[in-house]
Design a protein around this motif. Structure first.
Motif, PDB file in Angstrom:
ATOM      1  N   GLY A  38      34.453  45.742  62.187  1.00 55.39           N
ATOM      2  CA  GLY A  38      35.357  45.104  63.246  1.00 55.39           C
ATOM      3  C   GLY A  38      36.325  44.309  62.385  1.00 55.39           C
ATOM      4  N   LEU A  39      36.087  43.871  61.395  1.00 55.09           N
ATOM      5  CA  LEU A  39      37.298  43.101  60.471  1.00 55.09           C
ATOM      6  C   LEU A  39      38.614  43.638  60.395  1.00 55.09           C
ATOM      7  CD1 LEU A  39      37.410  40.568  58.799  1.00 55.09           C
ATOM      8  CD2 LEU A  39      36.959  41.602  56.773  1.00 55.09           C
ATOM      9  N   PHE A  40      38.211  45.213  59.941  1.00 52.57           N
ATOM     10  CA  PHE A  40      39.837  45.684  59.791  1.00 52.57           C
ATOM     11  C   PHE A  40      40.283  46.352  61.218  1.00 52.57           C
ATOM     12  CE2 PHE A  40      38.038  45.427  55.413  1.00 52.57           C
ATOM     13  CZ  PHE A  40      39.232  45.005  54.824  1.00 52.57           C
ATOM     14  N   ALA A  41      39.490  46.165  62.137  1.00 49.59           N
ATOM     15  CA  ALA A  41      39.890  46.799  63.502  1.00 49.59           C
ATOM     16  C   ALA A  41      40.291  48.327  63.622  1.00 49.59           C
ATOM     17  CB  ALA A  41      40.994  45.815  64.086  1.00 49.59           C
ATOM     18  N   HIS A  42      39.635  48.983  63.034  1.00 50.37           N
ATOM     19  CA  HIS A  42      39.821  50.451  62.952  1.00 50.37           C
ATOM     20  C   HIS A  42      39.482  51.161  63.884  1.00 50.37           C
ATOM     21  CE1 HIS A  42      40.311  51.055  58.208  1.00 50.37           C
ATOM     22  NE2 HIS A  42      40.668  49.767  58.595  1.00 50.37           N
ATOM     23  N   ALA A  47      32.809  44.903  71.173  1.00 50.10           N
ATOM     24  CA  ALA A  47      32.118  44.203  70.899  1.00 50.10           C
ATOM     25  C   ALA A  47      32.240  43.464  69.412  1.00 50.10           C
ATOM     26  CB  ALA A  47      30.607  44.634  70.922  1.00 50.10           C
ATOM     27  N   ALA A  48      32.773  44.631  68.541  1.00 53.30           N
ATOM     28  CA  ALA A  48      33.384  44.332  67.256  1.00 53.30           C
ATOM     29  C   ALA A  48      34.242  43.390  67.168  1.00 53.30           C
ATOM     30  CB  ALA A  48      33.519  45.369  66.571  1.00 53.30           C
ATOM     31  N   ILE A  49      35.280  43.649  68.251  1.00 51.61           N
ATOM     32  CA  ILE A  49      36.558  42.724  68.153  1.00 51.61           C
ATOM     33  C   ILE A  49      36.157  41.456  68.553  1.00 51.61           C
ATOM     34  CG2 ILE A  49      38.693  42.401  69.129  1.00 51.61           C
ATOM     35  CD1 ILE A  49      38.912  45.627  69.715  1.00 51.61           C
ATOM     36  N   ALA A  87      46.545  45.743  56.157  1.00 50.19           N
ATOM     37  CA  ALA A  87      45.332  46.665  56.127  1.00 50.19           C
ATOM     38  C   ALA A  87      44.608  46.772  57.499  1.00 50.19           C
ATOM     39  CB  ALA A  87      44.443  45.859  55.212  1.00 50.19           C
ATOM     40  N   ARG A  88      44.723  46.028  58.442  1.00 55.15           N
ATOM     41  CA  ARG A  88      44.145  46.097  59.594  1.00 55.15           C
ATOM     42  C   ARG A  88      44.829  47.150  60.721  1.00 55.15           C
ATOM     43  NH1 ARG A  88      43.064  41.936  63.134  1.00 55.15           N
ATOM     44  NH2 ARG A  88      41.042  42.540  63.465  1.00 55.15           N
ATOM     45  N   GLY A  89      44.009  47.373  61.772  1.00 57.41           N
ATOM     46  CA  GLY A  89      44.469  48.262  62.481  1.00 57.41           C
ATOM     47  C   GLY A  89      43.964  49.709  62.594  1.00 57.41           C
ATOM     48  N   PRO A  90      44.324  50.449  63.459  1.00 56.54           N
ATOM     49  CA  PRO A  90      43.810  52.046  63.570  1.00 56.54           C
ATOM     50  C   PRO A  90      43.945  52.631  62.145  1.00 56.54           C
ATOM     51  CG  PRO A  90      44.938  51.450  65.505  1.00 56.54           C
ATOM     52  CD  PRO A  90      45.155  50.532  64.557  1.00 56.54           C
ATOM     53  N   ALA A  91      43.047  53.576  62.053  1.00 56.53           N
ATOM     54  CA  ALA A  91      43.175  54.279  60.682  1.00 56.53           C
ATOM     55  C   ALA A  91      42.950  55.732  60.955  1.00 56.53           C
ATOM     56  CB  ALA A  91      41.851  53.795  59.740  1.00 56.53           C
ATOM     57  N   ALA A  92      43.665  56.593  60.078  1.00 61.04           N
ATOM     58  CA  ALA A  92      43.397  58.029  60.103  1.00 61.04           C
ATOM     59  C   ALA A  92      41.992  58.554  60.157  1.00 61.04           C
ATOM     60  CB  ALA A  92      44.144  58.744  59.072  1.00 61.04           C
ATOM     61  N   ALA A  93      41.689  59.473  60.726  1.00 62.76           N
ATOM     62  CA  ALA A  93      40.407  60.053  60.974  1.00 62.76           C
ATOM     63  C   ALA A  93      39.702  60.369  59.394  1.00 62.76           C
ATOM     64  CB  ALA A  93      40.398  61.306  61.708  1.00 62.76           C
ATOM     65  N   ASP A  94      40.461  60.494  58.580  1.00 61.87           N
ATOM     66  CA  ASP A  94      39.903  60.752  57.248  1.00 61.87           C
ATOM     67  C   ASP A  94      39.962  59.671  56.214  1.00 61.87           C
ATOM     68  OD1 ASP A  94      42.529  60.891  56.974  1.00 61.87           O
ATOM     69  OD2 ASP A  94      42.740  62.338  55.576  1.00 61.87           O
ATOM     70  N   GLN A 101      36.199  50.021  52.567  1.00 59.80           N
ATOM     71  CA  GLN A 101      37.400  49.199  52.279  1.00 59.80           C
ATOM     72  C   GLN A 101      37.103  47.939  51.924  1.00 59.80           C
ATOM     73  OE1 GLN A 101      39.993  49.420  55.860  1.00 59.80           O
ATOM     74  NE2 GLN A 101      41.783  48.544  54.806  1.00 59.80           N
ATOM     75  N   ALA A 102      36.257  47.248  52.700  1.00 58.26           N
ATOM     76  CA  ALA A 102      35.955  45.860  52.273  1.00 58.26           C
ATOM     77  C   ALA A 102      35.481  45.869  50.656  1.00 58.26           C
ATOM     78  CB  ALA A 102      34.704  45.380  53.119  1.00 58.26           C
ATOM     79  N   MET A 103      34.626  46.993  50.072  1.00 57.52           N
ATOM     80  CA  MET A 103      34.143  46.868  48.795  1.00 57.52           C
ATOM     81  C   MET A 103      35.497  47.020  47.984  1.00 57.52           C
ATOM     82  SD  MET A 103      30.729  46.780  48.686  1.00 57.52           S
ATOM     83  CE  MET A 103      30.462  47.494  47.161  1.00 57.52           C
TER      84      MET A 103
END
Length: 113
Positions: A38-42, A47-49, A87-94, A101-103
């Motif tokens: 939820g933090l990166f909103a991928h 619920a995560a948002i 870094a936030r927002g939708p991400a590519a499927a791969d 990402q957080a790590m």
């Protein structure tokens, strides 16, 4: 002399707020690294948002205050927040998942997960 003192106090306060922002971001990154999305909103998980909305609001409020101080002091905008927002927002499927990402963010910040 009074203006110099005022600017020095403002700069000290800015440094304090930047520390608070960094601490809050690190805490949120640790939760995400632990598996909570939820933090990166991928994903568009409502619920995560909703769960991460207070964290994002706190970070944004701190960043706005920091940027106002930086503007007064003639400094560049607060890069850490700008990088986080980018870094936030939708991400590519791969793309890597939010925990990985957080790590990576924690490693880049020189902090242990």
């Amino acid at each position: 002399m009074a203006k110099a003192d005022r600017l020095e106090r403002l700069d000290s306060r800015r440094e304090e707020l930047e520390g608070e922002y960094r601490d809050a971001l690190i805490a949120a990154l640790r939760v995400t690294a632990g598996g909570r999305w939820g933090l990166f909103a991928h994903q568009k998980d409502k619920a995560a948002i909703a769960r991460t909305a207070p964290v994002i609001a706190t970070l944004s409020e701190l960043a706005d205050e920091i940027d106002a101080m930086r503007d007064t002091l003639g400094l560049e905008p607060f890069a850490l927040h700008a990088n986080f927002l980018a870094a936030r927002g939708p991400a590519a499927a791969d793309a890597v998942g939010e925990p990985k990402q957080a790590m990576a963010w924690l490693e880049r910040m020189g902090v242990a997960a």
